[in-house]
Design a protein around this motif. Structure first.
Motif, PDB file in Angstrom:
ATOM      1  N   HIS A 165       3.313   6.700   1.992  1.00 27.73           N
ATOM      2  CA  HIS A 165       3.495   8.150   1.879  1.00 27.73           C
ATOM      3  C   HIS A 165       2.828   8.879   3.046  1.00 27.73           C
ATOM      4  O   HIS A 165       3.364   9.883   3.547  1.00 27.73           O
ATOM      5  N   ASP A 214       0.855  -1.185   0.000  1.00 31.82           N
ATOM      6  CA  ASP A 214       0.000   0.000   0.000  1.00 31.82           C
ATOM      7  C   ASP A 214       0.894   1.239   0.000  1.00 31.82           C
ATOM      8  O   ASP A 214       1.355   1.693   1.057  1.00 31.82           O
ATOM      9  N   ASP A 233       0.123   4.358  -0.877  1.00 36.70           N
ATOM     10  CA  ASP A 233      -0.533   5.532  -0.308  1.00 36.70           C
ATOM     11  C   ASP A 233      -0.350   5.568   1.207  1.00 36.70           C
ATOM     12  O   ASP A 233      -0.124   6.638   1.801  1.00 36.70           O
TER      13      ASP A 233
END
Length: 433
Positions: A312, A307, A309
Motif C-alpha cells: 500500500h 508485506d 503495508d
C-alpha cells in the motif's frame, strides 16, 4: 523437358537436420510468407514446423526459450524471434480529396480508439471513385505515434500555436488549428474519437463553427449511410453520412496490412487567438478512488505479496491505483471491487504492474487491453512473465522496498534522484529479463 516436379534428396535431408548450416536459410525460403497477387503478405498455415529425422513433421513450440532453429535465448521470453517482414507501401501522390482524422493522442501515444478511427478513414477514402488520402491531425506532443503503420497518408503535427503550447486544455487554440486545416485542405470528412479525452468536445466545437450537424457515437459508417448508437446504447439511428463524425470504439478494423507515407503538411497561415479559457492544470485525485476500469496506472498484487503495508505504501508513493488477483481477494487482503480479471474487472491501463501474480488465464484475459505490462515474480517460467513486456525476476518484497526508497529519494531531491537510481540499484532490482 518434363514439367513434373523433381524431389531433391539433399534438400530434404538439410530440412530434416536442424544442425546443418544451411537449414535456417532453406526453412525460411520454404515456410516464409509470400506476397499474393494483391500485394498482401500471405502465410501458408500448413508450412509450419520441420521434418524430423524419421520423416515426421515436428513443431518447435519453444518460441525463443531455446537456441533451436526457431528462436534464440537472446530473444524475449515467449516471443517469436522471426525477422519482421516489411509491409507493402501505399502511396497517394495527388489526392483528389482528404479525410481528416483528429487523434486524441492520450499521453502522446496513439490509442486503440485512434487506430480504429484511422481504419475507418481508410475505408472512406477507398470507397470513393476519386483518389482520397487520409490526413492525421496531431495537436500536441507525439511520443510513440507510428502514423505510417496506422494508415496516415499525410500528417499535420502541431505542438504549439503562435507560441502557445497545445498541451493541456486549450480548446480555443486547438479549434483555431483545425480551422487552418479546413481553410487549406477542405477535407471531405472530419473524423473524431467520441471520447472523454477531447475528441468529443473538439468535434462538437468544430461542427458548430462549420455549421454542420455531426453524427455522434457512430459505429457503422460508409460514404452514404451512418448508423449511430443512441438511447441507452440499445437503439440504432440511421442517417445520411455527415461531414463531421464522432466515432465510437471498434467502428472499424485498424490498418495492419499496409504502411503509409505520412508525409508532413505545413500549414500556410495560423490564426491569432485571444483565449478566454485559462488552464490551471490538473486536479490532484486520490488514485484509490479511481475505478479500475478507468485507471491508467495499476499496481496489482497477487499471492506473492507478504508485506501488505509495504504494498500500500508503494502504491501511494507511485500514485498508482491498487488491484489484486482473485487469490489475494479470496484471502481477504483486498476488497472484491479491486479484483482484476475475467471474473473481476477488465482493465485498459497504460501501465500494469503485476507483483507476485503467476498469471491465471482469467487474469490474463482481464489485462489483455493493457498497453505495457511489467511483471515482478520469482518464477521466471510463469505465464505472467511470458505475457509481460518487462520482467523483473526476484523477491517482490525486496524490489518493492527498493522502489519505495527510490520514490522517497526523488521526492526529497528531484535533481539527483535519477542519477542515484542509475548507480545505486540493488542487484535484485537489476535482474531484468
Amino acid at each position: 523437358m518434363s514439367d513434373a516436379p523433381r524431389r531433391s534428396p539433399r534438400m530434404e535431408w538439410i530440412l530434416r537436420n536442424r544442425l546443418h548450416p544451411e537449414h535456417e536459410v532453406l526453412a525460411a525460403a520454404r515456410n516464409g510468407p509470400t506476397r499474393g497477387p494483391t500485394g498482401l503478405l500471405r502465410k501458408n498455415p500448413h508450412a509450419v514446423g520441420f521434418i524430423g529425422p524419421h520423416g515426421i513433421r515436428r513443431i518447435d513450440r519453444s518460441a525463443g526459450l531455446s537456441g533451436g532453429a526457431s528462436g534464440s535465448s537472446a530473444g524475449g521470453r515467449g516471443r517469436s524471434t522471426g525477422a519482421e517482414v516489411e509491409l507493402p507501401l501505399h502511396r497517394v501522390d495527388n489526392p483528389d480529396f482528404y479525410v481528416a482524422v483528429v487523434v486524441d493522442l492520450v499521453a502522446g501515444r496513439l490509442s486503440s480508439h485512434d487506430r480504429d478511427i484511422l481504419g475507418q478513414a481508410r475505408l472512406l477514402a477507398q470507397d470513393a471513385e476519386e483518389q482520397g488520402a487520409v490526413v492525421a491531425v496531431a495537436l500536441g506532443e507525439a511520443r510513440e505515434a507510428n502514423f505510417e503503420l496506422a494508415g496516415a497518408d499525410r500528417l499535420v503535427s502541431l505542438t504549439e500555436l503562435n507560441g502557445r503550447p497545445l498541451s493541456g486544455y486549450c480548446p480555443e487554440h486547438r479549434l483555431a488549428a483545425l480551422e487552418a486545416v479546413e481553410s487549406q485542405l477542405a477535407p471531405r470528412f472530419w473524423l473524431f474519437p467520441d471520447s472523454i479525452h477531447g475528441g468529443a468536445d473538439l468535434g462538437s466545437r468544430l461542427s458548430a463553427r462549420l455549421g454542420e450537424r455531426p453524427a455522434v457515437h457512430a459505429w457503422k459508417v460508409d460514404a452514404q449511410q451512418t448508423v449511430c448508437r443512441g438511447g441507452t446504447q440499445r437503439t440504432d439511428w440511421h442517417r445520411p453520412t455527415a461531414r463531421v463524425l464522432l466515432l465510437a470504439e471498434e467502428c472499424a478494423l485498424p490498418v495492419d496490412e499496409t504502411r503509409h507515407e505520412a508525409k508532413p503538411i505545413e500549414l500556410d497561415t495560423l490564426p491569432d487567438v485571444s483565449a478566454l479559457i485559462e488552464d490551471l492544470g490538473p486536479v490532484d485525485v486520490d488514485p484509490s478512488k479511481i475505478a479500475l476500469g478507468e485507471a491508467e496506472f495499476i499496481l496489482s498484487a497477487g499471492n506473492g505479496i507478504r508485506d501488505w503495508d509495504q504494498f500500500h505504501a508503494v502504491a501511494t508513493a507511485l500514485g498508482a491505483t491498487e488491484g489484486a488477483s482473485r487469490v489475494a481477494v479470496d484471502d481477504g487482503h483486498m476488497p472484491r471491487g479491486r479484483q482484476v480479471g475475467a471474473t473481476g474487472t477488465w482493465v485498459t491501463a497504460r501501465v500494469y504492474v503485476a507483483v507476485g501474480i503467476s498469471g491465471a488465464i482469467q487474469h490474463l484475459q482481464g489485462i489483455g487491453q493493457c498497453d505495457k505490462v511489467i511483471a515482478i515474480n520469482l518464477d521466471d517460467s510463469c505465464d505472467m512473465i511470458k505475457r509481460a513486456d518487462l520482467s523483473v525476476i526476484g523477491d517482490s518484497q525486496a524490489i518493492l522496498g527498493e522502489l519505495l526508497r527510490l520514490a522517497a529519494a526523488r521526492q526529497d531531491n528531484p535533481d539527483t534522484a535519477s542519477d542515484d537510481a542509475a548507480t545505486d540499484m540493488t542487484e535484485e532490482a537489476r535482474h531484468v529479463a
